[in-house]
Design a protein around this motif. Sequence first.
Motif, PDB file in Angstrom:
ATOM      1  N   LEU A  34       0.807  -1.215   0.000  1.00  0.00           N
ATOM      2  CA  LEU A  34       0.000   0.000   0.000  1.00  0.00           C
ATOM      3  C   LEU A  34       0.845   1.272   0.000  1.00  0.00           C
ATOM      4  CD1 LEU A  34      -2.809  -1.058   2.496  1.00  0.00           C
ATOM      5  CD2 LEU A  34      -3.072  -0.577   0.050  1.00  0.00           C
ATOM      6  N   CYS A  35       2.149   1.147   0.226  1.00  0.00           N
ATOM      7  CA  CYS A  35       2.994   2.353   0.215  1.00  0.00           C
ATOM      8  C   CYS A  35       4.028   2.318  -0.912  1.00  0.00           C
ATOM      9  CB  CYS A  35       3.683   2.551   1.563  1.00  0.00           C
ATOM     10  SG  CYS A  35       4.925   1.295   1.990  1.00  0.00           S
ATOM     11  N   TYR A  36       4.427   1.137  -1.343  1.00  0.00           N
ATOM     12  CA  TYR A  36       5.503   1.039  -2.326  1.00  0.00           C
ATOM     13  C   TYR A  36       5.007   1.375  -3.727  1.00  0.00           C
ATOM     14  CZ  TYR A  36       9.333  -0.821  -5.139  1.00  0.00           C
ATOM     15  OH  TYR A  36      10.362  -0.960  -6.030  1.00  0.00           O
ATOM     16  N   MET A  37       5.824   2.113  -4.467  1.00  0.00           N
ATOM     17  CA  MET A  37       5.546   2.411  -5.871  1.00  0.00           C
ATOM     18  C   MET A  37       6.810   2.110  -6.660  1.00  0.00           C
ATOM     19  SD  MET A  37       3.458   6.020  -5.538  1.00  0.00           S
ATOM     20  CE  MET A  37       2.802   5.960  -7.218  1.00  0.00           C
ATOM     21  N   ARG A  38       6.685   1.229  -7.623  1.00  0.00           N
ATOM     22  CA  ARG A  38       7.861   0.809  -8.390  1.00  0.00           C
ATOM     23  C   ARG A  38       8.537   2.009  -9.049  1.00  0.00           C
ATOM     24  NH1 ARG A  38       8.291  -4.788 -11.613  1.00  0.00           N
ATOM     25  NH2 ARG A  38      10.481  -4.641 -12.215  1.00  0.00           N
ATOM     26  N   GLY A  39       9.855   2.051  -8.934  1.00  0.00           N
ATOM     27  CA  GLY A  39      10.613   3.137  -9.534  1.00  0.00           C
ATOM     28  C   GLY A  39      10.806   4.331  -8.617  1.00  0.00           C
ATOM     29  N   ARG A  40      10.160   4.302  -7.440  1.00  0.00           N
ATOM     30  CA  ARG A  40      10.322   5.385  -6.479  1.00  0.00           C
ATOM     31  C   ARG A  40      11.003   4.846  -5.222  1.00  0.00           C
ATOM     32  NH1 ARG A  40       6.780  10.095  -7.280  1.00  0.00           N
ATOM     33  NH2 ARG A  40       5.393   9.734  -9.074  1.00  0.00           N
ATOM     34  N   PRO A  41      11.591   5.725  -4.416  1.00  0.00           N
ATOM     35  CA  PRO A  41      12.256   5.262  -3.182  1.00  0.00           C
ATOM     36  C   PRO A  41      11.300   4.493  -2.279  1.00  0.00           C
ATOM     37  CG  PRO A  41      12.822   7.549  -3.650  1.00  0.00           C
ATOM     38  CD  PRO A  41      11.738   7.177  -4.618  1.00  0.00           C
ATOM     39  N   CYS A  42      11.821   3.495  -1.605  1.00  0.00           N
ATOM     40  CA  CYS A  42      11.019   2.684  -0.690  1.00  0.00           C
ATOM     41  C   CYS A  42      10.665   3.499   0.553  1.00  0.00           C
ATOM     42  CB  CYS A  42      11.794   1.426  -0.307  1.00  0.00           C
ATOM     43  SG  CYS A  42      11.058   0.539   1.068  1.00  0.00           S
ATOM     44  N   LEU A  43       9.413   3.386   0.997  1.00  0.00           N
ATOM     45  CA  LEU A  43       8.970   4.062   2.211  1.00  0.00           C
ATOM     46  C   LEU A  43       8.918   3.098   3.394  1.00  0.00           C
ATOM     47  CD1 LEU A  43       6.080   6.204   0.674  1.00  0.00           C
ATOM     48  CD2 LEU A  43       8.436   6.905   1.132  1.00  0.00           C
ATOM     49  N   GLY A  44       8.491   1.869   3.149  1.00  0.00           N
ATOM     50  CA  GLY A  44       8.460   0.853   4.200  1.00  0.00           C
ATOM     51  C   GLY A  44       7.514   1.176   5.338  1.00  0.00           C
ATOM     52  N   CYS A 106      -9.643   2.486  -5.437  1.00  0.00           N
ATOM     53  CA  CYS A 106      -8.904   2.564  -4.177  1.00  0.00           C
ATOM     54  C   CYS A 106      -8.008   1.342  -4.001  1.00  0.00           C
ATOM     55  CB  CYS A 106      -9.903   2.654  -3.026  1.00  0.00           C
ATOM     56  SG  CYS A 106      -9.185   2.471  -1.386  1.00  0.00           S
ATOM     57  N   GLU A 107      -6.732   1.576  -3.721  1.00  0.00           N
ATOM     58  CA  GLU A 107      -5.799   0.459  -3.565  1.00  0.00           C
ATOM     59  C   GLU A 107      -6.043  -0.313  -2.276  1.00  0.00           C
ATOM     60  OE1 GLU A 107      -1.644   1.295  -4.512  1.00  0.00           O
ATOM     61  OE2 GLU A 107      -2.306   3.055  -5.647  1.00  0.00           O
ATOM     62  N   LEU A 108      -6.465   0.363  -1.216  1.00  0.00           N
ATOM     63  CA  LEU A 108      -6.784  -0.346   0.019  1.00  0.00           C
ATOM     64  C   LEU A 108      -7.940  -1.313  -0.217  1.00  0.00           C
ATOM     65  CD1 LEU A 108      -6.459  -0.813   3.076  1.00  0.00           C
ATOM     66  CD2 LEU A 108      -8.026   1.114   3.441  1.00  0.00           C
ATOM     67  N   GLN A 109      -8.954  -0.848  -0.897  1.00  0.00           N
ATOM     68  CA  GLN A 109     -10.103  -1.686  -1.226  1.00  0.00           C
ATOM     69  C   GLN A 109      -9.677  -2.876  -2.091  1.00  0.00           C
ATOM     70  OE1 GLN A 109     -12.908  -0.262  -4.292  1.00  0.00           O
ATOM     71  NE2 GLN A 109     -14.509  -0.332  -2.703  1.00  0.00           N
ATOM     72  N   ALA A 110      -8.845  -2.599  -3.088  1.00  0.00           N
ATOM     73  CA  ALA A 110      -8.407  -3.653  -4.011  1.00  0.00           C
ATOM     74  C   ALA A 110      -7.530  -4.683  -3.306  1.00  0.00           C
ATOM     75  CB  ALA A 110      -7.652  -3.042  -5.195  1.00  0.00           C
TER      76      ALA A 110
END
Length: 234
Positions: A34-44, A106-110
């Motif tokens: 729910l937080c990670y986006m490929r190609g962007r810095p990891c948030l964890g 919504c990604e949470l819903q999905a």
Amino acid sequence: MTAKLYIDGREICASEGDVLIDVAADYGIHIPSLCYMRGRPCLGTCRVCSVVVNGSIMPACTARIADGMVVEVAQPEVADMRRALVEANFSEGNHNCPSCEKSGRCELQAVAYEVEMVVSRFPYRFAERERDQTARHIFLERDRCIFCQRCVEFIRDIDTGHKIFAIHGRGTHARIDIDVVLADRMPPEQVREAADICPVGCIIEKGRGYNDPIGKRKFETRSIRDRVLEGDKK
């Protein structure tokens, strides 16, 4: 340098140092996040991508490929832990999907559908967080925020690089805030980006809502699993 690893018993070759969640996706193995986006810095921050790596539980977005790595994604205990984390997000906020502008997108819903969540095992808190509509183009529905911090890290003032969004407070007092001065300088494309990278219906672009559809119900036409594995989350 090429490394050999095993994911759920399947032998896989990848470059050392690559991100585990990306490598798994490249081989058709979906690990929800729910937080990670490929190609962007990891948030964890969300931990929904947790897997077992060499016997220890860790988020797949922070795990880097190493030779001989043994990964368990489908292990029942860790799969249930991922489901519990998704359930906790629902219980800690107010996610009334039928009335939300982002339902179907919504990604949470999905992800909840993906982990086969039916109802949260945790008591619902029905948090009361004050809405913020002071910015000219952005409406914050704070009780939907899951504190993924995508907006905090990835949406910045174009001229100064300063953060437009921030998390203030801790624990039950935490809330998402917005710098109204910087927000009012955001071009329309950046406002749209902020609304789109929010995995839930917390950041809403003003002027777009129920009477003006804000997007196709993308996860009802193609699951989040299929979109991630095909490299498309738009």
